[in-house]
Write an enzyme that holds these catalytic residues in place. Structure first.
Site, PDB file in Angstrom:
ATOM      1  N   GLU A 106      27.410  40.259 -18.148  1.00 45.05           N
ATOM      2  CA  GLU A 106      26.156  39.723 -18.666  1.00 45.05           C
ATOM      3  C   GLU A 106      25.537  38.761 -17.654  1.00 45.05           C
ATOM      4  O   GLU A 106      24.348  38.784 -17.401  1.00 45.05           O
ATOM      5  CB  GLU A 106      26.396  38.985 -19.992  1.00 45.05           C
ATOM      6  CG  GLU A 106      25.156  38.233 -20.476  1.00 45.05           C
ATOM      7  CD  GLU A 106      25.232  37.815 -21.929  1.00 45.05           C
ATOM      8  OE1 GLU A 106      26.352  37.516 -22.392  1.00 45.05           O
ATOM      9  OE2 GLU A 106      24.186  37.791 -22.584  1.00 45.05           O
ATOM     10  N   GLU A 118      24.784  24.412 -19.646  1.00 41.48           N
ATOM     11  CA  GLU A 118      25.971  23.568 -19.786  1.00 41.48           C
ATOM     12  C   GLU A 118      27.246  24.409 -19.801  1.00 41.48           C
ATOM     13  O   GLU A 118      28.264  24.015 -19.211  1.00 41.48           O
ATOM     14  CB  GLU A 118      25.859  22.750 -21.083  1.00 41.48           C
ATOM     15  CG  GLU A 118      24.762  21.674 -21.040  1.00 41.48           C
ATOM     16  CD  GLU A 118      23.337  22.228 -21.160  1.00 41.48           C
ATOM     17  OE1 GLU A 118      23.168  23.391 -21.558  1.00 41.48           O
ATOM     18  OE2 GLU A 118      22.388  21.487 -20.833  1.00 41.48           O
ATOM     19  N   GLN A 174      23.649  44.187 -27.951  1.00 44.10           N
ATOM     20  CA  GLN A 174      24.892  43.410 -27.942  1.00 44.10           C
ATOM     21  C   GLN A 174      24.951  42.519 -29.179  1.00 44.10           C
ATOM     22  O   GLN A 174      24.092  41.656 -29.359  1.00 44.10           O
ATOM     23  CB  GLN A 174      24.912  42.561 -26.665  1.00 44.10           C
ATOM     24  CG  GLN A 174      26.110  41.667 -26.510  1.00 44.10           C
ATOM     25  CD  GLN A 174      25.868  40.618 -25.425  1.00 44.10           C
ATOM     26  OE1 GLN A 174      24.747  40.455 -24.946  1.00 44.10           O
ATOM     27  NE2 GLN A 174      26.902  39.912 -25.040  1.00 44.10           N
ATOM     28  N   SER A 202      26.603  36.968 -30.607  1.00 48.62           N
ATOM     29  CA  SER A 202      26.266  35.623 -31.114  1.00 48.62           C
ATOM     30  C   SER A 202      26.046  35.623 -32.617  1.00 48.62           C
ATOM     31  O   SER A 202      25.593  36.614 -33.194  1.00 48.62           O
ATOM     32  CB  SER A 202      24.987  35.116 -30.452  1.00 48.62           C
ATOM     33  OG  SER A 202      25.207  34.928 -29.085  1.00 48.62           O
ATOM     34  N   SER A 235      18.817  41.119 -28.458  1.00 45.60           N
ATOM     35  CA  SER A 235      17.654  41.707 -27.798  1.00 45.60           C
ATOM     36  C   SER A 235      17.607  43.193 -28.093  1.00 45.60           C
ATOM     37  O   SER A 235      18.613  43.882 -27.989  1.00 45.60           O
ATOM     38  CB  SER A 235      17.754  41.536 -26.278  1.00 45.60           C
ATOM     39  OG  SER A 235      18.172  40.256 -25.946  1.00 45.60           O
TER      40      SER A 235
END
Lengths: 402, 372
Positions: free
Chosen positions: A241, A369, A123, A126, A158
């Site tokens: 996810e 968060e 994936q 990010s 990953s």
């Protein structure tokens, strides 16, 4: 309400268990294979017998099984010692996204090799500048005929070094507000211009990579959703996810419970100590709550509903639970708790291993968060935070780097 | 596998919620808090007329013979509205004790009245500070003569009879007895508690008439079984209350403005309420497990009950205190309704054994091999 099996479910369970007993690879079979090879061997064996990705339709390599059958299969498979999967991202995130957004031809081409384990997917979401604020990603794609040319950098990927394909979100228009300028692709990881570099974690392992894109060309037919619709497609992936990451981490109540039975405090088994019992009871109650929450989510699935954002609780609760249990287990071991050498350490070092891995669990797939924001906003309906970048063209949003 | 309530049970929930919205508005608990009445008698009569007190009592004893799942649904709704009635004492404890250990004559004498709400029963265990145990019991019951002091007894001032845990020199150290509370030698004194919306009393027995309930010397084991069953039902009440406290906090935060916007938009408030949601959701899921174990008399009931109870205690306490915090100073005022959940949450966190007690029982159940 019935937590027991119906006769059909019982017979399915028996069938699954019988197949597993006869087919789980032995130690000898796995000898000399690396993690990826082991995972592929096990996945292909399941696929050939019709036990891979059992919820998927048969034409995509699955079994057309019900949600309840999936639960039963998971329970049965997890009761055996099987090779760890390297397919969670491909099967758990890329596949549901493909099923929702790809053409029929693409689904028939790409999903069966995902089910068989022939292809591993990763994936590419990010970026160094876009973590929790994922939509702030900057990797650019520019149209050139029937292709897109991609430049930029991804991070926290990953398995990138052994993946065949990836799902990818890029910026195709920096002159519109950030969520509107994104487009979603899948990409062959062997494409020229893709370079993968491992990241070393505090655990000493390297599960993640940086992935660099230099003039990488992606055909336009590898696009999922419309140009500019990438954020909407990414949401499909992200919800899955959170389901795929779940509460795992390899440490459960049972292991800490057994440790407390073996060790002693003040000359008595540690498990007889009231403070130990209290902590363990809380973790048991959390694990149990997540288990039955999962069953309720599966009940919703079997009624044809899609799992909602309340499933964020699994990853949120599970990550801290793993961290706290690992820390507690090390405390129970007292000074010898610092020994992480698997040969010398209690339980082959799993508590030390979990302790060093747990900080990552609380961050991967959405930080604690962000999970709380999701619960507050999407489940409880509370207002979003004030966003100073709202409605502003992405190219004009202030950044720390510029 | 099916982890949800049935359509009929969900319909019952809607009916119960509608009835309670009408008959038990926030003013109902306040009237008991501020007034002289020990409970809302009119509400309790309405509840009995709805058949809720009769839910799990067999039809031959004047009940409806419903499953415990229906009772769990009712418990959650009663918890949500902080109902000021003796329902739990009468239904979860006294009725259960009779169903578990009563002779046919005892059942015939009391169950029809309990079903109709014409009698109120209660359970009297605690005598002094600290965790009760057989060797700390001073109350005795010999040859039908009951002597000792129970303090505090929920609804002890209004109940018609009590199931009393008395010491016993043989067996497990305790025996149960059934004591009418209008008998000679019974003195009842209402006591002030943290939650005046649920009345409590001191009961002094001085050679009062009582009859054995269940076998002599098996009272402690019976108590454990009664409390295991009651724990599931109380946990549902706690989950109902915890969710109501979360809703109250959210409603206030959405409407309260500070620094030019609703405080519900601040992450400090959002994360607080999201954490309430997490605890409430875990507790609720464990309550499903408890409901299933109770309704099927499963062998792992002790584990399921303790698991539901531990997480429900934690969820309700957290939601009730953080609800006040979300309200700021106004939440601390007498006029606001936040106090009802704060009071009830603490009462329910100790009434049939504290968090620590149930954590211990949970691990005991795991040690006994009940966990899969």
């Amino acid at each position: 309400m019935d937590f027991g099996d119906t006769p059909e479910e019982a017979s399915f369970r028996q069938e699954a268990r019988a197949w597993l007993s006869a087919n789980v690879p032995s130690k000898e079979e796995l000898e000399g294979l690396d993690e990826v090879q082991r995972a592929k061997l096990w996945q292909m064996r399941k696929y050939e017998a019709g036990w891979a990705c059992i919820r998927w339709p048969r034409e995509y390599g699955g079994r057309g099984a019900s949600a309840m059958e999936q639960v039963i299969w998971n329970q049965e498979e997890s009761s055996f010692r099987t090779p760890a999967s390297v397919f969670a991202i491909g099967q758990g995130m890329a596949a549901p996204t493909m099923m929702a957004w790809a053409t029929e031809e693409q689904k028939r081409r790409y999903l069966p090799p995902l089910a068989s384990g022939e292809h591993v997917w990763c994936q590419l979401f990010s970026e160094p500048a876009g973590g929790s604020d994922l939509a702030a990603l900057r990797t650019r794609a520019e149209k050139d005929g029937d292709e897109w040319v991609v430049n930029g950098q991804k991070i926290w990927t990953s398995g990138a070094h052994f993946s065949d394909y990836a799902i990818l979100v890029v910026r195709t228009d920096p002159e519109v507000p950030k969520h509107k300028g994104l487009t979603y692709f899948f990409v062959d990881m062997k494409s020229p211009g893709i370079e993968t570099k491992p990241i070393r974690q505090i655990s000493g392992e390297s599960n993640f990579n940086e992935v660099y894109f230099t003039d990488v060309r992606i055909p336009d037919d590898h696009r999922l959703g419309a140009v500019g619709q990438g954020w909407q497609v990414a949401i499909t992936t992200l919800m899955n996810e959170r389901l795929a990451i779940g509460g795992g981490g390899g440490l459960g109540f049972r292991q800490v419970f057994e440790l407390a039975q073996r060790l002693s405090i003040d000359g008595r088994p540690a498990i007889k100590d009231r403070s130990v019992r209290a902590r363990l009871a809380d973790w048991y109650a959390q694990e149990s709550g997540l288990r039955f929450q999962g069953y309720r989510a599966m009940s919703a699935l079997s009624r044809g509903e899609i799992p909602g954002p309340e499933n964020s609780i699994g990853k949120y609760v599970g990550a801290s639970k793993t961290q706290d249990m690992a820390s507690f287990a090390i405390d129970l071991l007292e000074m010898s708790g610092v020994v992480s050498d698997p040969e010398l350490s209690s339980h082959s070092g799993i508590f030390q291993y979990a302790f060093m891995g747990a900080p990552g669990l609380r961050i991967a797939g959405g930080t604690d968060e962000i999970m709380l924001n999701i619960l507050a906003e999407r489940v409880l309906g509370m207002p979003q935070d004030v966003r100073v970048d709202k409605g502003i063209p992405f190219s004009q949003v202030p950044t720390g780097a510029s | 596998m099916n982890f949800e309530f049935s359509d009929e049970q969900n319909l019952l929930r809607e009916q119960a919620a509608g009835f309670l919205a009408d008959k038990c508005p926030p003013g109902a608990a306040r009237a008991v808090l501020e007034g002289d009445a020990s409970f809302d008698a009119q509400l309790f009569k309405g509840i009995a007329d709805m058949g809720w007190t009769a839910a799990t009592i067999p039809e031959k004893h004047g009940g409806l013979g419903l499953s415990y799942l229906e009772l769990c649904v009712i418990a959650e709704e009663l918890g949500r509205v902080v109902a000021p009635v003796p329902f739990s004492s009468s239904v979860y404890l006294a009725t259960e004790a009779l169903l578990l250990a009563g002779t046919d004559a005892q059942r015939r004498a009391w169950l029809p009245k309990l079903a109709a709400g014409a009698a109120i029963g209660t359970f009297a265990l605690t005598e002094s500070a600290g965790q009760p145990s057989p060797d700390r019991l001073a109350t005795s019951c010999d040859n039908g003569s009951l002597t000792g002091t129970k303090l505090p007894v929920a609804d002890g001032d209004i109940a018609d009879f009590a199931v009393v845990v008395a010491k016993c020199d043989s067996g497990d150290g305790a025996s149960l007895c059934l004591a009418p509370l209008d008998a000679d030698g019974v003195t009842r004194t209402a006591v002030a508690t943290l939650d005046p919306t649920r009345s409590h009393a001191r009961i002094d027995f001085d050679h009062a008439a009582a009859e054995p309930l269940g076998a002599e010397g098996e009272g402690w084991e019976l108590t454990r079984r009664i409390l295991d069953r009651a724990a599931v039902l109380f946990a549902w009440e706690q989950v109902g209350g915890a969710n109501a406290a979360l809703e109250q906090a959210k409603e206030y935060a959405m409407g309260r403005y500070a620094f030019g916007r609703p405080i519900a938009g601040f992450q400090a408030i959002k994360h607080k309420l999201a954490n309430m949601f997490v605890k409430n959701t875990l507790a609720r899921s464990n309550c499903y497990y408890g409901a299933w174990a109770l309704s099927t008399d499963a062998s792992e009931l002790p584990l399921a009950a303790a698991t539901a109870r531990v997480s429900a205690i934690q969820a309700y306490y957290f939601a009730s205190k953080e609800n006040i915090q979300t309200h700021g100073g106004m939440g601390f005022t007498w006029e606001f309704d936040c106090q009802f959940h704060y009071r009830r949450a603490k009462l329910l966190s100790v009434n049939i054994g504290s968090e620590r007690t149930w954590q211990d029982r949970l691990i005991s159940a795991v040690e006994a091999g009940q966990a899969t």
